[in-house]
Scaffold this active site. Structure first.
Site, PDB file in Angstrom:
ATOM      1  N   ASP A  34       0.680  -1.202   0.016  1.00 28.08           N
ATOM      2  CA  ASP A  34       0.195   0.075   0.049  1.00 28.08           C
ATOM      3  C   ASP A  34       0.874   1.241   0.070  1.00 28.08           C
ATOM      4  O   ASP A  34       0.193   2.158   0.084  1.00 28.08           O
ATOM      5  CB  ASP A  34      -0.940  -0.055   1.171  1.00 28.08           C
ATOM      6  CG  ASP A  34      -2.235  -0.855   1.029  1.00 28.08           C
ATOM      7  OD1 ASP A  34      -2.653  -0.936  -0.060  1.00 28.08           O
ATOM      8  OD2 ASP A  34      -2.437  -1.796   2.020  1.00 28.08           O
TER       9      ASP A  34
ATOM     10  N   ASP B 101      -6.429  -3.449  -6.559  1.00 26.13           N
ATOM     11  CA  ASP B 101      -6.010  -2.207  -5.842  1.00 26.13           C
ATOM     12  C   ASP B 101      -4.699  -1.781  -6.192  1.00 26.13           C
ATOM     13  O   ASP B 101      -4.383  -0.691  -6.267  1.00 26.13           O
ATOM     14  CB  ASP B 101      -6.537  -2.402  -4.313  1.00 26.13           C
ATOM     15  CG  ASP B 101      -7.621  -3.333  -3.957  1.00 26.13           C
ATOM     16  OD1 ASP B 101      -7.807  -4.092  -4.724  1.00 26.13           O
ATOM     17  OD2 ASP B 101      -8.066  -2.803  -2.978  1.00 26.13           O
TER      18      ASP B 101
HETATM   19  N1  GLY Z   1      -7.426  -1.068  -1.090  1.00 25.30           N
HETATM   20  C1  GLY Z   1      -8.466  -1.546  -0.293  1.00 25.30           C
HETATM   21  C2  GLY Z   1     -10.008  -1.201  -0.640  1.00 25.30           C
HETATM   22  O1  GLY Z   1      -9.942  -0.609  -1.676  1.00 25.30           O
HETATM   23  O2  GLY Z   1     -10.673  -1.476   0.198  1.00 25.30           O
END
Ligand code: GLY
Length: 417
Positions: free
Chosen positions: A133, A193
């Site tokens: 992330d 993501d």
């Molecule tokens: N990246 C985590 C979400 O979109 O919940």
């Protein structure tokens, strides 16, 4: 704690907004930023109060797990209290990013000061290699800060963060590993993501000239293009890889309704992510993927008339399902950029994005001065995880402000970057 936010009054906001050509648009962008100005001050006050009043039990729990201090607001608990997270949380960079967007819109140094304060709190993440992330946390905070200030200290943090992210790259599979958790379920999970984190790597390549960053980002995007999408161009959420052979072993969901369903925010990450990858590489296949995802979303029979999707396009009880405003704001921001590259459908992409922003501005705003200072209601974190369902979310707000700024820039200059 912060300087007066009224040194540069709303006249400046009006001047900035006046560059846009359409009077209605100009008006709602101005109003939304005026609203955000009120809300983000409330959010800072409430965040500082929550940090100061953290219970000794919560402090002990956090410290036992090795988590650092609380830094940024994320969402609202079921009991109505504000959720404030430590820097290691994937959402920690969005709030500082919102403050940078306020600074960008207003030019008011008080917003810069606030943005710097909240950005500094994210710095420990630059060496945290335990998650993918990094882009969400560091590019939204330090990345916007560097773009707006050229502060060399921010550049150093960003480059170190990008190097840390590359340590998660698995060359045989050609992907950056997303999660280290759930090892009983997955060996090397990659979630859609993760496309968003590539922007940090592309930036690092441009800034340093080190081709490692470019290769890792492009390989990840190519592998994801090959394995993450169905024939109808919708995206799976989680693809699991065998890192010895590079083979795909599972196609799963984690936050969607079912393995074969289309989780709404995942489609938004895909649209935004491939549009950004096209900007950075010029690869036609990336643009085509972004176009196809947009087409999937906007021809879907379950997309409501106001273009704010349910949390999953295949959720079982539509129309009695929660919406996900965060999917809509990510999509709107991505569409403005896509309109620059997809000449054939540019007007359609802009129209869809405009409709989303207008409907959010008219029907989804939080209560002014309330709702802990969030901007938008009715987002969904995770229905299967049973958290943050029909709640405000910091990332919905971040991409809302980004989309408003993109709208304004497009109207006034025809450019975004
Ligand atoms: N990246 C985590 C979400 O979109 O919940």
């Amino acid at each position: 704690m912060y300087r007066s936010f009224f040194l540069i009054p709303s006249v400046l906001c009006m001047l900035v907004a006046c560059k846009s050509s359409d009077a209605g648009t100009e008006e709602y962008i101005r109003k939304d930023f005026a609203f955000a100005s009120v809300q983000l001050k409330v959010a800072m006050e409430e965040t500082e109060r929550a940090i100061a009043n953290e219970s000794s039990e919560s402090v002990a729990n956090r410290q036992r797990r090795g988590h650092g201090p609380l830094v940024s607001p994320r969402s609202v608990e079921e009991d109505g209290s504000l959720i404030v997270v430590p820097s290691r949380d994937w959402t920690s960079g969005f709030f500082p990013g919102e403050l940078w967007y306020m600074y960008e819109y207003t030019g008011d140094p008080a917003w810069e000061e606030a943005a710097r304060t909240y950005t500094a709190r994210i710095e420990p993440e630059k060496s945290n290699g335990t998650t993918h992330d990094m882009g969400f946390k560091v590019y939204c905070s330090f990345g916007n800060g560097y773009r707006l200030t050229q502060d060399p200290a921010y550049r150093d943090v960003l480059l170190e963060s990008a190097y840390t992210l590359t340590t998660r790259y698995k060359p045989t599979a050609g992907i950056i590993r997303s999660w280290d958790h759930s090892t009983s379920k997955w060996d090397c999970p990659v979630i859609i993501d993760n496309m968003m984190n590539l922007e940090l790597l592309f930036w690092a390549f441009r800034e340093s000239g080190d081709s490692l960053f470019y290769e890792v980002a492009v390989n990840h995007a190519e592998t994801t293009l090959k394995n993450h999408f169905r024939e109808d161009h919708s995206s799976y959420h989680v693809i699991d890889y065998d890192t010895i052979t590079g083979a795909v072993t599972k196609k799963h969901t984690h936050q969607g309704y079912a393995h074969e369903s289309a989780w709404s925010r995942g489609q938004a990450w895909a649209l935004y992510g491939y549009t950004m990858c096209y900007r950075e590489t010029g690869k036609a296949s990336f643009l085509e993927q972004a176009r196809q995802v947009a087409n999937y979303i906007f021809t879907h029979p379950h997309l409501p008339a106001d273009l704010i999707p349910y949390w999953d396009y295949d959720a079982p009880n539509i129309p009695d399902e929660p919406r996900d405003v965060s999917a809509a704001t990510v999509t709107a921001s991505g569409l403005y950029e896509l309109s620059l590259y997809d000449a054939e459908q540019a007007e359609l992409h802009k129209k869809h994005a405009d409709t989303i922003l207008k409907n959010l501005s008219d029907h989804y705003l939080a209560q002014e001065g309330g709702d802990h200072g969030f901007l938008l209601l009715h987002s969904t974190g995770s229905v299967p995880g049973e958290f943050e369902v029909d709640k405000p979310l910091s990332y919905a707000d971040y991409y809302f402000l980004e989309a408003l700024l993109r709208k304004q820039k497009l109207e006034s200059t025809g450019k975004l970057f």
